[in-house]
Design a protein around this motif. Structure first.
Motif, mmCIF file in Angstrom:
data_model
loop_
_atom_site.group_PDB
_atom_site.id
_atom_site.type_symbol
_atom_site.label_atom_id
_atom_site.label_comp_id
_atom_site.label_asym_id
_atom_site.label_seq_id
_atom_site.Cartn_x
_atom_site.Cartn_y
_atom_site.Cartn_z
ATOM 1 N N SER A 70 0.830 -1.209 0.000
ATOM 2 C CA SER A 70 0.000 0.000 0.000
ATOM 3 C C SER A 70 0.865 1.260 0.000
ATOM 4 C CB SER A 70 -0.962 -0.001 1.190
ATOM 5 O OG SER A 70 -0.259 -0.161 2.416
ATOM 6 N N ALA A 71 2.069 1.179 0.581
ATOM 7 C CA ALA A 71 2.994 2.313 0.537
ATOM 8 C C ALA A 71 3.420 2.588 -0.904
ATOM 9 C CB ALA A 71 4.211 2.040 1.412
ATOM 10 N N LYS A 72 3.619 1.530 -1.688
ATOM 11 C CA LYS A 72 3.982 1.709 -3.096
ATOM 12 C C LYS A 72 2.844 2.380 -3.864
ATOM 13 C CE LYS A 72 7.304 -2.106 -3.500
ATOM 14 N NZ LYS A 72 7.621 -3.398 -4.172
ATOM 15 N N GLU A 73 1.609 1.978 -3.593
ATOM 16 C CA GLU A 73 0.449 2.614 -4.234
ATOM 17 C C GLU A 73 0.393 4.097 -3.881
ATOM 18 O OE1 GLU A 73 -3.391 0.688 -3.839
ATOM 19 O OE2 GLU A 73 -2.405 -1.209 -3.405
ATOM 20 N N ALA A 74 0.620 4.406 -2.609
ATOM 21 C CA ALA A 74 0.573 5.800 -2.165
ATOM 22 C C ALA A 74 1.680 6.620 -2.829
ATOM 23 C CB ALA A 74 0.707 5.865 -0.642
ATOM 24 N N ALA A 75 2.869 6.052 -2.926
ATOM 25 C CA ALA A 75 3.987 6.759 -3.551
ATOM 26 C C ALA A 75 3.683 7.067 -5.014
ATOM 27 C CB ALA A 75 5.264 5.938 -3.436
ATOM 28 N N LEU A 76 3.105 6.109 -5.729
ATOM 29 C CA LEU A 76 2.742 6.322 -7.127
ATOM 30 C C LEU A 76 1.703 7.429 -7.255
ATOM 31 C CD1 LEU A 76 2.592 2.616 -8.355
ATOM 32 C CD2 LEU A 76 4.156 4.380 -9.216
ATOM 33 N N ARG A 77 0.749 7.456 -6.338
ATOM 34 C CA ARG A 77 -0.286 8.495 -6.367
ATOM 35 C C ARG A 77 0.343 9.877 -6.116
ATOM 36 N NH1 ARG A 77 -5.709 8.377 -4.925
ATOM 37 N NH2 ARG A 77 -5.697 6.325 -5.942
ATOM 38 N N ILE A 78 1.281 9.965 -5.189
ATOM 39 C CA ILE A 78 1.929 11.248 -4.879
ATOM 40 C C ILE A 78 2.733 11.746 -6.078
ATOM 41 C CG2 ILE A 78 3.645 12.384 -3.391
ATOM 42 C CD1 ILE A 78 2.719 10.404 -1.156
ATOM 43 N N VAL A 79 3.418 10.841 -6.764
ATOM 44 C CA VAL A 79 4.122 11.218 -7.991
ATOM 45 C C VAL A 79 3.115 11.696 -9.040
ATOM 46 C CG1 VAL A 79 5.436 10.297 -9.952
ATOM 47 C CG2 VAL A 79 6.166 9.809 -7.622
ATOM 48 N N GLY A 80 1.979 11.019 -9.117
ATOM 49 C CA GLY A 80 0.930 11.429 -10.047
ATOM 50 C C GLY A 80 0.401 12.819 -9.764
ATOM 51 N N LEU A 81 0.521 13.267 -8.510
ATOM 52 C CA LEU A 81 0.072 14.610 -8.126
ATOM 53 C C LEU A 81 1.106 15.686 -8.439
ATOM 54 C CD1 LEU A 81 -1.559 13.720 -4.678
ATOM 55 C CD2 LEU A 81 -2.768 14.434 -6.751
ATOM 56 N N GLY A 82 2.310 15.265 -8.873
ATOM 57 C CA GLY A 82 3.305 16.254 -9.281
ATOM 58 C C GLY A 82 4.680 16.108 -8.665
ATOM 59 N N ALA A 83 4.835 15.279 -7.638
ATOM 60 C CA ALA A 83 6.147 15.110 -7.005
ATOM 61 C C ALA A 83 7.093 14.366 -7.941
ATOM 62 C CB ALA A 83 6.009 14.356 -5.691
ATOM 63 N N LYS A 84 8.385 14.684 -7.876
ATOM 64 C CA LYS A 84 9.368 14.006 -8.725
ATOM 65 C C LYS A 84 9.845 12.702 -8.091
ATOM 66 C CE LYS A 84 11.052 18.335 -10.766
ATOM 67 N NZ LYS A 84 10.166 19.231 -9.998
ATOM 68 N N ARG A 85 10.277 12.772 -6.838
ATOM 69 C CA ARG A 85 10.769 11.589 -6.126
ATOM 70 C C ARG A 85 10.159 11.569 -4.727
ATOM 71 N NH1 ARG A 85 17.164 12.020 -6.829
ATOM 72 N NH2 ARG A 85 16.688 14.219 -6.540
ATOM 73 N N VAL A 86 9.886 10.382 -4.228
ATOM 74 C CA VAL A 86 9.208 10.218 -2.942
ATOM 75 C C VAL A 86 10.010 9.272 -2.059
ATOM 76 C CG1 VAL A 86 7.089 9.485 -1.777
ATOM 77 C CG2 VAL A 86 6.963 10.538 -4.051
ATOM 78 N N ILE A 87 10.161 9.646 -0.795
ATOM 79 C CA ILE A 87 10.677 8.729 0.227
ATOM 80 C C ILE A 87 9.641 8.681 1.340
ATOM 81 C CG2 ILE A 87 12.517 8.179 1.856
ATOM 82 C CD1 ILE A 87 14.417 9.878 0.198
ATOM 83 N N ILE A 88 9.015 7.536 1.542
ATOM 84 C CA ILE A 88 8.060 7.360 2.639
ATOM 85 C C ILE A 88 8.798 6.701 3.796
ATOM 86 C CG2 ILE A 88 5.902 6.295 3.396
ATOM 87 C CD1 ILE A 88 4.936 6.352 0.524
#
Length: 403
Positions: A300-318
């Motif tokens: 579910s963390a991977k799903e959330a990270a993909l969604r955050i990138v879809g909102l405009g973020a370039k790279r995500v660290i959860i």
């Protein structure tokens, strides 16, 4: 040249070279040595420099906002001007060693910490096992972490005109933080936090009053352009007023500086600046709120990270506490396992991670290398009492070698 302008240029020179002679400055500005001595004496009175025989050395640590250059323009005009100048700026700085500097805009709070055997229930009074009063705030904690991780740090914050403002100045002056700009509010007190730390598991409950942290002005942001311009990384959080944070982010992007956003405490305002962010570092709760996906495991963390990138973020660290950290860089996931730690106080774990991450990125590490370093740094931080009690770089390197 106006007096204030000349003194700002003297500070700019000292910030780069750390010491200067009266003779050099008198020649450079085509004024008398007596004029330069007057300038240096005034800067010394303000706590910005230390006078020495024949010149001065930099302190660059002040409680004042007296050296802001008044342009008469709004902040967007300043950004446009910088954008137009950027090509020349980059040509002039080509080949200049700018590695290893982090600029942090953030909060300074006074933390009042009570150690309790367990958290109180509603309406219940508990006798604390002990209490402390010390420095805190996400910005100050992250600045401490980044400096102890071995990089040059310039920290920007705002306090009140109360009994805690001198406390803030003394703490920052005695810290490893290289330099700081500490503004003062006429209307709000220094920020503060009331913290309960449970002795059962080291977990914490925190109530924050942001105070002066939320009163940073456009002019005060514009005034840090010089300190920001030679940084590799800008690190921000959400404990300051959002307009100031967003303007600082835009200023950094205009200057081609990497931006790391730690979206804590969570605010939906974070969504408005994702397009400017190079790395966003939410914890599980913040990532769930940003994405609308409840994080319960790595999938579910991977799903959330993909969604955050879809909102405009370039790279995500959860950051996921004992489950480590999940990186999404482009289309590639990487999981950084947590380092084993005996948890004493988790209050500053996220700040330790973010400060160490920014330092490692500023020194040229990849995002995976930096996150691994930051995870080791945070594992040592939770073994210590106090949010601002951070480990040393060599201790982190020893823990990394034991992996």
């Amino acid at each position: 040249m106006f007096l204030e302008e000349r003194r700002n240029k003297i500070l700019d020179y000292l910030d780069k070279y750390e010491r200067v002679s009266v003779t050099y400055l008198a020649t450079a500005f085509e004024v008398t040595k007596e004029t330069i001595r007057s300038d240096l004496n005034e800067l010394a009175l303000q706590g910005l420099v230390q006078r020495c025989h024949g010149g001065a050395i930099i302190l660059r640590r002040s409680l004042q906002a007296t050296l802001i250059t008044e342009t008469g323009d709004n902040f967007e005009v300043l950004l446009q001007r910088l954008s137009n100048q950027r090509k020349n700026h980059l040509v002039q700085d080509k080949g200049k060693n700018m590695q290893g500097k982090v600029c942090i805009l953030g909060s300074f709070n006074v933390d009042i910490v009570a150690k309790v055997e367990r958290f109180p229930k509603g309406g219940e009074s508990l006798l604390a096992l002990g209490s402390t009063l010390g420095p805190g705030g996400k910005g100050a904690n992250q600045a401490t972490a980044a400096s102890l991780a071995g990089t040059k740090v310039h920290f920007v914050a705002k306090v009140g005109k109360d009994q805690f403002s001198q406390f803030a100045f003394d703490h920052l002056s005695s810290s490893k933080i290289h330099s700081f700009t500490l503004y003062q509010s006429d209307t709000e007190p220094t920020g503060n936090a009331i913290i309960y730390v449970s002795q059962q598991d080291g977990e914490n409950m925190i109530a924050i009053y942001s105070g002066a942290n939320t009163t940073i002005t456009d002019e005060e942001v514009a005034a840090i352009t010089t300190d920001l311009s030679d940084a590799n990384v800008l690190l921000v959080q959400l404990e300051n007023n959002f307009d100031a944070t967003l303007n600082t982010i835009k200023l950094a992007k205009t200057l081609d500086i990497q931006v790391i956003l730690n979206p804590a405490p969570y605010s939906s305002d974070a969504l408005a600046c994702l397009e400017y962010i190079d790395i966003i570092t939410p914890n599980e709760t913040e990532a769930s709120l940003l994405s609308g996906i409840e994080i319960t495991d790595l999938a579910s963390a991977k799903e959330a990270a993909l969604r955050i990138v879809g909102l405009g973020a370039k790279r995500v660290i959860i950051t996921m506490g004992s489950r480590g950290a999940l990186i999404l860089d482009g289309s590639q996931f990487q999981h950084i396992p947590a380092f084993p730690a005996f948890s004493v106080d988790t209050t500053g774990a996220g700040d330790a991670f973010n400060g160490a991450l920014a330092a490692a990125i500023a020194k040229g590490q990849t995002i995976a290398q930096a996150a691994t370093y930051a995870a080791a740094f945070a594992s040592l931080a939770v073994e210590r009492e106090g949010a601002s009690n951070m480990p040393q770089h060599q201790q982190v390197m020893t823990r990394l070698s034991q992996r």
